[in-house]
Design an enzyme around this catalytic site. Structure first.
Site, short mmCIF file in Angstrom:
data_model
loop_
_atom_site.label_atom_id
_atom_site.label_comp_id
_atom_site.label_asym_id
_atom_site.label_seq_id
_atom_site.Cartn_x
_atom_site.Cartn_y
_atom_site.Cartn_z
NE ARG A 18 -39.67 -75.05 -37.19
CZ ARG A 18 -39.73 -74.89 -38.28
NH1 ARG A 18 -40.61 -74.04 -39.24
NH2 ARG A 18 -40.20 -76.10 -38.16
N GLY A 19 -41.81 -70.07 -35.62
CA GLY A 19 -42.96 -69.93 -35.28
C GLY A 19 -43.56 -70.84 -34.63
CG ASP A 21 -40.01 -74.33 -31.86
OD1 ASP A 21 -40.90 -75.17 -31.62
OD2 ASP A 21 -39.14 -74.57 -31.20
NE ARG A 23 -46.14 -67.90 -36.12
CZ ARG A 23 -46.03 -66.68 -37.15
NH1 ARG A 23 -45.85 -65.16 -36.25
NH2 ARG A 23 -44.59 -66.78 -37.79
N GLY A 51 -47.61 -60.35 -51.72
CA GLY A 51 -47.06 -60.03 -53.25
C GLY A 51 -45.48 -59.74 -52.84
CD GLU A 85 -35.44 -64.65 -39.74
OE1 GLU A 85 -35.15 -65.24 -38.77
OE2 GLU A 85 -36.60 -64.55 -40.47
#
Length: 817
Positions: A18-19, A21, A23, A51, A85
């Site tokens: 979870r970014g 928290d 990253r 894209g 995920e």
């Protein structure tokens, strides 16, 4: 057929997080640490390209990873995408052997398993949106429960660095358990893997199985071992593939290296175990692995001490373990107590497989060159299904034109390919001197010949032939099929090349000669020190050769001389060195002479010669064991056998002018086989036959032979008696003394009367015996023959007593009885 498909792996590690928290702190440090170790890691911000469909790209990345690390931070469960995920990761764990490591970052594992605190808050919010019993919620909760139960790392405030180092070490260790690279092109592997899996009995965990893969060099043992390892290694708690054991373990120190590698690969220790000696390593393997289910492959083993140090006994390992050895030496497996049911002989590719493998290596998909089928067949015939040779030559010929293929085949007929030869020669280099000598004799002279003949010839040359041939079979250098000795063409060429390397330009310096021009060269020179030990010359068509009477006497090492399809333009007897052991020259013009000194000749074969009497030199040949003077039409007298006390076999078949059998045959102590077949003038034979070790007597076709000699009790070894077409009228009653007699051939003995036969008797051939008369117990047998009853019917009706049941076959012509 190619090997079964496996999941395509691109990434070493997939990071799920979870970014918001992690990253900018823990995640960044972990990613950089993995990157410094060369571990290719998927992180969405690094790998998603503009894209791309984020959902499909992430799911595909999970499928293409070896390891997934889920960083369970406080807000991880608040993201529906993170939960998806986690679901995908746990699915791949079950379906694709994905290894999963959880990191509990500032949360307790129980918070994840049975959602509590932040995780419960997040899951309550999702339930209010999707429904408590929705399929989505069920999948998410199960994923959290399963992942939360996995062993992982608990990271608290302030100890990021220490845990990151531990995580990276653990991941690096696990990545060591990777599938092995097998080969660029796999052909015929699937069927072999299936057969080997059946032998391994992987469903059973009741015991430890040891299986040996045995075969000649270049046959594909290592390829098969790697393929089976890749197919099954994930079913074990630990695994190790020790390659090139022979090369690596040339000293005790190197065995220690292998022991360390085995232990560290199976135990997956981040801190390597250090082994100080072979004995210490042996104890460590037993102590650390006795309760662990392991897969161990020892590739290219050639010494029992290697097995003793690395996999001494099955009880060293936990139940369900499988130990696989590859070797060129079958006896090594026997000595290690591996029964034949667990020895897998790796054989050459069949014709279609060989063609497919050659095509894959020799012809690229975009190649426009056309190669004639006969040239392709020439390569296939040369390689004889040996995968190593197909790969080496196919790769070498790729992109080359027809004239280059043709030139290569011509070159290979003279000089073997070095890359192939070096691999095959390893088996030769590991032989003792006795086995090397036998191998080179076979490669140069005796491939495809009858094994009994080879044993006589080479046994005569001071070689221990019984154990020697056995060792060559165990080392996959020769095989015996239908009574003949066989050898792969490339192994034969390797042996010939070893001899020619003694000196390619000077045949006089080589140990063996078999080519006409080389023999001619050697015989043409006034030789000084000649290295030749053996000459076997057998041209396809009759060849003239000029042999000076003293041409061979200077060959001080010559033990074996065989000349077939050769005539000597130089008239007069040839003088042979007194140390010669075997002389064979069908059609020799006259009996040879010998140089001074004690004569050591063991075998004398001069069939179809024009000799009339055996020369006086014969009495000096006291070491003779085998004499073949068959088809010597002019021979009028049999040699005195008392001059040759060790004689085992005498062949005088079709000596059509021979009238009398020398009395010395009657009491010869060593004679085992006497062949007088087709001696149509033979009429005089000793009255009593006492050669107590005689096993086979051939008198068939001796049409003037009328009286069979009396037989004393001492003649106990005679097993076969051939009397076809003789003029004898009766066999002496003393034939019952032949307690070993099994087969008797009496066809066309038109006036014969048969006495009682010994109890050992099995086969009677009496076709064309028009006046067959019987005495004793065989009267009932005569009725049985004439009425054509089965043995069982005749016995049950009382016409044949139990005595006659020893005869299992009887051949005759009904109209002749």
């Amino acid at each position: 057929m190619a090997s079964s498909s496996k999941p395509k792996r691109i990434y070493h590690v997939f990071l799920s997080f979870r970014g918001t928290d992690v990253r900018n702190n823990f995640l960044d440090h972990l990613y950089r640490a993995l990157d410094l170790k060369g571990i290719y890691t998927y992180v969405d911000s690094e790998e998603l390209k503009k894209g791309d469909q984020i959902a499909s790209a992430l799911m595909k990345a999970i499928e293409e990873s070896h390891i997934a690390v889920i960083i369970f931070s406080e807000d991880y469960a608040s993201s529906t995408w993170c939960l998806e995920e986690a679901v995908k990761i746990m699915e791949c764990k079950e379906e694709r052997d994905l290894k999963v490591f959880p990191v509990f970052y500032k949360v307790e594992p129980r918070e994840v398993r049975t959602p509590r605190e932040k995780y419960k808050e997040a899951m309550d919010k999702h339930e209010s949106k999707f429904g408590e019993n929705s399929e989505k919620m069920k999948r998410w909760k199960k994923a959290l429960l399963d992942a939360g139960n996995l062993s992982g790392w608990l990271v608290k405030e302030g100890d990021d660095s220490e845990h990151i180092q531990g995580i990276v070490k653990e991941i690096a260790t696990h990545l060591g358990r990777e599938p092995l690279h097998v080969a660029k092109h796999l052909v015929g592997i699937d069927s072999r893997v299936l057969k080997l899996k059946s032998m391994l009995n992987l469903e059973s965990n009741d015991c430890v199985l040891m299986v040996g893969l045995w075969g000649q060099g270049g046959i594909g043992k290592t390829t098969l071992a790697k393929a089976i390892y890749n197919d099954i290694f994930t079913q074990f708690e630990g695994s190790s593939f020790l390659a090139n054991v022979r090369e690596t373990s040339k000293g005790c120190k190197d065995l220690v290296t292998l022991q360390e590698k085995l232990l560290n690969e199976i135990l997956l220790r981040s801190q390597r175990l250090v082994v100080s000696s072979v004995d210490v390593g042996t104890n460590l393997i037993r102590e650390r692995l006795f309760c662990k289910k392991v897969l161990l492959v020892l590739d290219d083993v050639d010494d029992l001490r290697q097995l003793s140090a690395l996999a001494g006994e099955g009880k060293w390992f936990g139940n369900g373990s499988r130990i696989i050895f590859t070797t060129r030496d079958e006896h090594l497996l026997t000595a290690h107590k591996i029964d034949q049911d667990h020895v897998y002989e790796v054989k050459a590719l069949d014709n279609s497989e060989a063609h497919e493998l050659l095509t894959k290596h020799a012809f690229s998909t975009h190649q426009k060159l056309k190669i004639r089928a006969n040239l392709v067949d020439g390569v296939l015939n040369y390689t004889k299904g040996l995968p190593l040779a197909l790969e080496v030559l196919g790769s070498f010929l790729c992109g080359r034109r027809e004239h280059e293929w043709k030139s290569t085949l011509k070159k290979l007929s003279k000089i073997p390919n070095k890359s192939i030869n070096d691999v095959l020669k390893i088996s030769y280099d590991g032989l003792e001197e006795n086995e090397k000598e036998i191998f080179l004799h076979v490669a140069c002279f005796f491939k495809g010949q009858e094994i009994g003949y080879i044993k006589k010839v080479l046994g005569s040359c001071d070689l221990e032939i019984a154990i020697g041939l056995k060792i060559l079979i165990e080392r996959s250098l020769i095989s015996i099929k239908s009574g003949t000795l066989q050898m792969h063409d490339l192994i034969q060429l390797m042996g010939m090349d070893i001899v020619q390397q003694d000196c390619r330009d000077d045949p006089m310096r080589r140990s063996r000669l078999w080519l006409y021009d080389d023999v001619l060269d050697v015989l043409s020179y006034d030789m000084g020190d000649c290295a030749v030990k053996a000459i076997v010359l057998e041209p396809h068509e009759l060849k003239e050769i000029s042999i000076n009477p003293d041409a061979f006497t200077k060959m001080r090492r010559l033990k074996l001389l065989i000349l077939r399809n050769v005539y000597n333009s130089f008239q007069g007897p040839v003088c042979l060195p007194h140390w010669l052991r075997w002389f064979e020259w069908p059609g020799a013009p006259c009996f040879p002479e010998f140089s001074s000194g004690p004569k050591r000749l063991v075998g004398l074969c001069m069939s179809k010669s024009s000799i009339t009497i055996v020369a006086k030199q014969y009495k000096d040949l006291q070491q003779l064991k085998y004499v073949n003077l068959s088809d010597c039409k002019s021979l009028v007298s049999m040699p005195d056998l008392s001059c040759t006390p060790y004689l085992k076999e005498l062949d005088l078949a079709y000596c059509t002018n021979l009238v009398e059998a020398h009395e010395s045959i009657a009491k010869h102590d060593k004679l085992q086989i006497l062949r007088l077949t087709g001696c149509s003038e033979l009429s005089v034979f000793p009255d009593v036959l006492e050669s107590k070790h005689l096993r086979t007597l051939y008198l068939d076709g001796c049409t003037k032979f009328e009286r069979f000699p009396d037989i004393p009790n001492e003649l106990e070894d005679l097993e076969e008696l051939w009397l076809l077409g003789t003029a004898i009228k009766e066999l002496p009653p003393s034939i019952e003394n032949l307690v070993s007699l099994q087969n008797m051939f009496l066809d066309n003995c038109k006036n014969l009367e048969i006495p009682e036969l010994p109890p050992s008797f099995s086969y009677l051939y009496a076709e064309g015996c028009k006046s067959l008369k019987n005495n004793g117990d065989l009267t009932s047998l005569h009725h049985f023959v004439r009425r054509g009853l089965s043995m069982a019917d005749a016995y049950s009706s009382g016409q044949v007593d139990n005595r006659c049941l020893t005869i299992s076959k009887l051949f005759y012509l009904e109209e002749s009885c």
